[in-house]
Write a protein that holds these residues in place. Structure first.
Motif, short mmCIF file in Angstrom:
data_model
loop_
_atom_site.label_atom_id
_atom_site.label_comp_id
_atom_site.label_asym_id
_atom_site.label_seq_id
_atom_site.Cartn_x
_atom_site.Cartn_y
_atom_site.Cartn_z
N LEU B 254 1.16 -1.08 0.12
CA LEU B 254 0.14 0.12 -0.35
C LEU B 254 0.57 0.88 -0.31
CD1 LEU B 254 -2.86 0.85 -0.27
CD2 LEU B 254 -2.56 0.64 2.47
N LEU B 256 3.31 1.72 -0.97
CA LEU B 256 4.31 1.97 -2.61
C LEU B 256 3.58 2.29 -3.70
CD1 LEU B 256 6.80 0.06 -4.72
CD2 LEU B 256 5.30 0.26 -5.45
N LEU B 257 1.95 1.70 -3.49
CA LEU B 257 1.31 2.44 -4.13
C LEU B 257 0.54 3.65 -4.16
CD1 LEU B 257 -1.19 -0.93 -4.44
CD2 LEU B 257 0.07 -0.46 -6.11
N LYS B 258 1.00 4.32 -2.86
CA LYS B 258 0.53 5.81 -2.51
C LYS B 258 2.07 6.39 -3.16
CE LYS B 258 -1.40 4.79 1.87
NZ LYS B 258 -1.47 5.44 2.42
N GLU B 259 3.12 6.07 -2.97
CA GLU B 259 4.14 6.66 -3.20
C GLU B 259 3.87 7.08 -5.30
OE1 GLU B 259 7.55 5.00 -2.08
OE2 GLU B 259 7.34 5.47 -0.08
N GLU B 260 3.45 5.93 -5.31
CA GLU B 260 3.50 6.15 -7.03
C GLU B 260 2.19 6.67 -7.86
OE1 GLU B 260 5.52 5.03 -9.53
OE2 GLU B 260 7.21 4.87 -7.70
N GLY B 261 1.33 7.38 -6.52
CA GLY B 261 0.10 7.78 -6.73
C GLY B 261 -0.70 7.10 -7.80
N VAL B 262 -1.14 5.63 -7.64
CA VAL B 262 -1.62 5.14 -8.84
C VAL B 262 -2.97 4.51 -8.01
CG1 VAL B 262 0.08 4.18 -10.41
CG2 VAL B 262 -1.14 3.12 -8.04
N LEU B 263 -3.29 5.42 -6.41
CA LEU B 263 -4.14 4.49 -5.95
C LEU B 263 -5.09 6.10 -6.14
CD1 LEU B 263 -4.54 2.08 -4.80
CD2 LEU B 263 -4.54 2.85 -2.48
#
Lengths: 436, 264
Positions: B254, B256-263
């Motif tokens: 979660l 990593l997904l937030k860091e990448e901004g895909v969520l």
């Protein structure tokens, strides 16, 4: 050896042979010499001034691959090499370049898709370096103008000398007018010699055309090659694509150029300083006539797999397919699958990722229960970040992944879904409290 | 229903296209998509505008737009090699529509995609590029969907009059019908021509295939070069979490997904 900046091991077979041959007249001196090269200076055994053999017990042996000191009594010991030496040398091979007093500036406005320099941006910076470094007597500096927050720590290594970083709420979303006002301020203050923008739709292509018209320049669009030419006004000629990729136009390079991807090699031999700059005069606030209402939720299942941004891909390790589909819905991810999952009938053929299916370009690729056959790894070559959930810690997918979690796929996916839902509920709760 | 108050003037700029394989004149793909957007807009009075030389080949191509269900097209006659921006700008300024739709790039000539921007600059109107859909027009404000990369959409509001450009993300153009295309009128009018001098000085040639980029391997020793050539795709330096509870693993993912901004 160190003077040569070359630390590849040179073997001298004759000396190695003398070192093995204890009866050779030069045996002792050769051993001492070998000890000098390998062991960092001290020879382990030598003939003292009174004819007594002296020994240095600390100089014997070498550090083995696991960090334990090993002693090789066969006499062939040539000294150990400190582990990791070669790798360090490779990292430090970039030459640091600082341009104190540039003769001119080359302004670049990279796209910074997702807050990072894209491949296109790096190529463009390579092109900017060619323009800046053409004359060693008059070195130019590359000025990058970056809007919004960025997460790239390698800006200097991409060839940026000066960095103008602007963070403001006005630059989020589609804001060509606010950005153009800043670029006009840059033009007034720094008067760059060249303006380079990527010719990418919805990035530099739009901004660059607006900029060129506001500077009253006729830009070159679709530039893919430049060469020096003394007769041209700026000293360069360019080759640009025109007429729906069917024409090559050769023309003098104008001040504003919009370049295609692979227009030059990215910078990889030098490291630049990326010194922060700021504008002395704040650009005027412009009341935008275009209002951005934000992104629209798009059904992720309807997005083509090849251009999806976030893919949740399932393979042979997925046993709970209902949970997998539910996770994809909650995460708003486009679904993909490995060939095994498709062959077994769990997913449709058009969802297959890999060499025999679709070559994907996702920013985040999440592989669940996929071991990583070479065909599958080929298909995900162009993904930025790979996350994998797998049972087998030794599989190929884990070598490729940026984050690998070993465990049961169904449980981890369920926990992830729960956390995401919990977080959304908290956010919504917060919003409601604010509104109340 | 009050048709008069809701009716909006839409001008679509069309050009003569070029078939990518045969090189024959045809309706340009992006311009045809622009016509399609205009035709699907409720309450729009659509007129077509073209600037260019009058000859047989271009007439065939222009009738392709008329076959989409329009009864006339205005051709501003300009000689070959003229800069059409001043002529079009004067034409539009004389009878200003509320919305101008254009393809983002021409399929012939320089094809730089500058024309809509030049018109926007000349007329002082806002411009939106990469349009996917016009959602609606109310009280002189248009709500548009702009196509982002990776199939995403962004909603924008722009005050009319405005110029919007369409590219491959807009809906496919409908088929052109032959009979209506023959029956429709092709009107010609004259405008002062300004020659494009710079274009005449450039060298134009058929596009050469771009050289494929070579993978440059900078390695000191033969062993490193071999390793680089034989390497599998590896991320390198990836984080490996073993012996964690599902919750801890999910937390790391979660993050990593937030860091990448895909969520979202």
């Amino acid at each position: 050896m160190r003077e040569n900046m070359n630390d590849s091991i040179r073997r001298d077979p004759r000396r190695a042979w003398i070192a093995r041959n204890r009866l050779h007249p030069e045996h002792l001196s050769v051993l001492a010499a070998l000890g000098e090269i390998g062991g960092g200076g001290a020879a382990s055994e030598w003939l003292g001034p009174n004819g007594v053999i002296r020994r240095n017990p600390h100089a014997i042996g070498f550090i083995g691959p696991k960090g334990v000191k090993r002693i090789d009594r066969s006499g062939t010991q040539q000294g150990g090499q400190a582990p990791g030496q070669g790798r360090q040398a490779a990292q430090d091979s970039r030459r640091a370049v600082t341009i104190e007093d540039p003769a001119f500036l080359v302004a670049v406005v990279p796209d910074m898709t997702g807050g990072r320099l894209s491949g296109h941006d790096r190529d463009l910076l390579g092109l900017a370096r060619r323009l800046a470094d053409a004359d060693p007597a008059r070195p130019g500096a590359v000025l990058a103008v970056i809007f919004g927050e960025h997460k790239d720590s390698t800006l200097g290594e991409a060839g940026i000398d000066r960095l103008l970083h602007l963070e403001d709420a006005a630059f989020t979303g589609f804001s060509p007018e606010a950005r153009l006002a800043v670029l006009a301020a840059v033009e007034r203050e720094f008067a760059p010699h060249h303006w380079l923008l990527p010719d990418s739709p919805l990035g530099g292509a739009d901004l660059g055309r607006r900029l060129a018209l506001s500077l009253d320049e006729r830009p070159a669009t679709g530039v893919w090659q430049i060469e020096a030419d003394g007769e041209a006004p700026l000293g360069w000629r360019c080759t640009a694509r025109g007429a729906a990729e069917s024409l090559d136009i050769q023309r003098p390079l104008p001040r504003v150029a919009l370049a295609l991807a692979e227009c030059a090699e990215p910078v990889d031999e030098t490291r630049h300083s990326a010194e922060p700059l700021s504008l002395t005069i704040e650009p005027p606030r412009i009341l935008s006539r275009i209002e951005d209402l934000g992104q629209v939720a798009v059904d992720p299942a309807g997005v083509a797999l090849a251009e999806a941004e976030f893919i949740l891909s399932g393979g042979n390790g997925v046993k709970d397919w209902d949970g997998f589909h539910h996770a994809a819905t909650v995460l708003a991810a486009t679904e993909g699958a490995s060939r095994v999952a498709v062959d077994d009938g769990f997913m449709a053929r058009d969802r297959q990722v890999g060499a025999t299916g679709t070559w994907v370009t996702a920013r985040v690729y999440m592989a669940v229960g996929i071991s990583g056959a070479i065909q599958h790894l080929q298909g995900i070559q162009r993904c930025d970040k790979v996350v994998t959930i797998n049972r087998d810690p030794g599989c190929d997918m884990i070598k490729r992944a940026d984050l690998a979690v070993i465990g049961d796929a169904a449980e981890i996916l369920a926990a992830l879904v729960e956390q995401v839902e919990q977080q959304r509920a908290e956010q919504h709760g917060g919003v409601r409290r604010d509104a109340a | 229903m009050q048709p008069d108050s809701r009716e909006i003037e839409v001008a679509v700029l069309v050009s003569v296209g070029r078939h990518p394989v045969t090189g024959r004149a045809r309706r340009a793909d992006q311009d045809a998509r622009g016509v399609e957007v205009a035709l699907t807009l409720p309450g729009a009075r659509v007129r077509l505008l073209h600037a260019g030389p009058a000859d047989d080949g271009s007439e065939e191509a222009l009738r392709g737009y008329l076959g989409m269900g329009l009864d006339r097209l205005t051709r501003v006659e300009q000689p070959e090699g003229a800069d059409v921006v001043p002529a079009l700008a004067q034409r539009l300024a004389a009878a200003p529509p509320q919305l101008v739709i254009a393809g983002s790039r021409a399929e012939r000539g320089e094809g730089s995609g500058l024309l809509p921007y030049a018109l926007a600059e000349y007329l002082g109107w806002p411009l939106v590029n990469g349009l996917a859909e016009v959602e609606g027009i109310e009280n002189g404000v248009a709500t548009l969907l702009q196509a982002l990369p990776r199939g995403q959409r962004r909603r924008l509001q722009v005050r009319l009059p405005a110029i919007i450009t369409v590219d491959g993300a807009a809906p496919m153009a409908r088929q052109s019908a032959f009979g209506p295309a023959r029956r429709a009128r092709l009107e010609s009018c004259a405008e002062v021509a300004v020659m494009d001098k710079a274009l005449g000085e450039w060298t134009l040639m058929p596009a050469r295939k771009r050289p494929k980029r070579l993978k440059i391997i900078k390695a000191g020793s033969a062993r490193d070069r071999f390793k680089a050539a034989a390497a599998k795709a590896e991320g390198g330096g990836g984080q490996l979490l073993t012996d964690v509870t599902p919750e801890q693993g999910a937390e790391a993912i979660l993050k990593l997904l937030k860091e990448e901004g895909v969520l979202r």
